[in-house]
Scaffold this motif. Structure first.
Motif, PDB file in Angstrom:
ATOM      1  N   ASP A  54       0.859  -1.183   0.000  1.00 25.94           N
ATOM      2  CA  ASP A  54       0.000   0.000   0.000  1.00 25.94           C
ATOM      3  C   ASP A  54       0.894   1.231   0.000  1.00 25.94           C
ATOM      4  O   ASP A  54       1.612   1.490   0.956  1.00 25.94           O
ATOM      5  CB  ASP A  54      -0.895   0.003   1.236  1.00 25.94           C
ATOM      6  CG  ASP A  54      -1.919   1.132   1.226  1.00 25.94           C
ATOM      7  OD1 ASP A  54      -1.695   2.151   0.535  1.00 25.94           O
ATOM      8  OD2 ASP A  54      -2.938   1.001   1.923  1.00 25.94           O
ATOM      9  N   GLY A  56      -0.389   4.235  -0.408  1.00 23.80           N
ATOM     10  CA  GLY A  56      -1.305   5.337  -0.176  1.00 23.80           C
ATOM     11  C   GLY A  56      -2.586   5.233  -0.966  1.00 23.80           C
ATOM     12  O   GLY A  56      -3.477   6.062  -0.836  1.00 23.80           O
ATOM     13  N   ARG A  57      -2.699   4.197  -1.783  1.00 26.84           N
ATOM     14  CA  ARG A  57      -3.897   4.021  -2.614  1.00 26.84           C
ATOM     15  C   ARG A  57      -4.622   2.706  -2.315  1.00 26.84           C
ATOM     16  O   ARG A  57      -5.446   2.261  -3.092  1.00 26.84           O
ATOM     17  CB  ARG A  57      -3.507   4.073  -4.089  1.00 26.84           C
ATOM     18  CG  ARG A  57      -2.963   5.421  -4.523  1.00 26.84           C
ATOM     19  CD  ARG A  57      -2.620   5.444  -5.993  1.00 26.84           C
ATOM     20  NE  ARG A  57      -1.563   4.516  -6.338  1.00 26.84           N
ATOM     21  CZ  ARG A  57      -0.270   4.812  -6.341  1.00 26.84           C
ATOM     22  NH1 ARG A  57       0.128   5.997  -6.013  1.00 26.84           N
ATOM     23  NH2 ARG A  57       0.626   3.918  -6.683  1.00 26.84           N
TER      24      ARG A  57
END
Length: 142
Positions: A54, A56-57
Motif C-alpha cells: 500500500d 497510499g492508494r
C-alpha cells in the motif's frame, strides 16, 4: 490495546493502513486486509525486496490475495503465504489483532504501539524514511 478500525470498514475499503512503532522505536506500516474469517494484519512490505504493498492508494488485491506491485508475487490475505514469483515460499510478518464481537479491530501486538492511521509520511514521524528512498536536496540530473 488500541482500536484501529472495524471489520466492516476493512471489507468496504478493501484494506486499511496504519503506522506503528516497534519495540526499538522504529516506525512500520501495517496493512489490515479482508479475510474470510474477518481481518488479518501484515507488515506493509513484500518479503522479496521490501516493496510496499500500500503506497497510499490501498493494497492491490485479487481473489483474496495481496499482490506485490513490483514483481507480481501474490500472498494469501489470510495466511500471508506466497506460493509464486520472486517471493515464493515466504510468509509476510504478521501483526497480532483481536476482533471483538461487535466488529472492532484492536491492536494487541505487545511489540507494537499505534502511531496513527495512514502511512509513515501521513503521520509525520521521524522513525522511518517516510518514503521509498533517501531524501535529497540535490537537483543534479543525469
Amino acid at each position: 490495546m488500541t482500536e484501529l478500525t472495524t471489520v466492516e470498514t476493512v471489507h468496504e475499503e478493501g484494506s486499511w493502513l496504519v503506522t506503528v512503532r516497534d519495540q526499538y522505536g522504529d516506525c512500520e506500516e501495517v496493512i489490515l486486509v479482508p479475510c474470510e474469517d474477518g481481518v488479518e494484519a501484515w507488515i506493509n512490505r513484500c518479503t522479496h525486496e521490501s516493496q510496499r504493498f500500500d503506497t497510499g492508494r490501498g493494497v492491490p488485491m485479487r481473489e483474496g490475495r495481496i499482490i506485490c506491485p513490483r514483481h507480481g508475487s501474490m500472498f494469501d490475505s489470510c495466511s500471508g503465504y506466497c506460493d509464486n514469483g520472486e517471493a515464493e515460499d515466504t510468509t509476510l510478518p504478521s501483526v497480532e489483532l483481536t476482533v471483538h464481537g461487535d466488529g472492532r479491530v484492536v491492536l494487541t501486538d505487545d511489540d507494537l504501539t499505534f502511531v496513527g492511521d495512514g502511512g509513515i509520511a501521513d503521520n509525520d514521524t521521524d522513525g522511518g524514511d517516510g518514503g521509498d528512498g533517501p531524501a535529497s536536496t540535490s537537483h543534479i540530473g543525469f
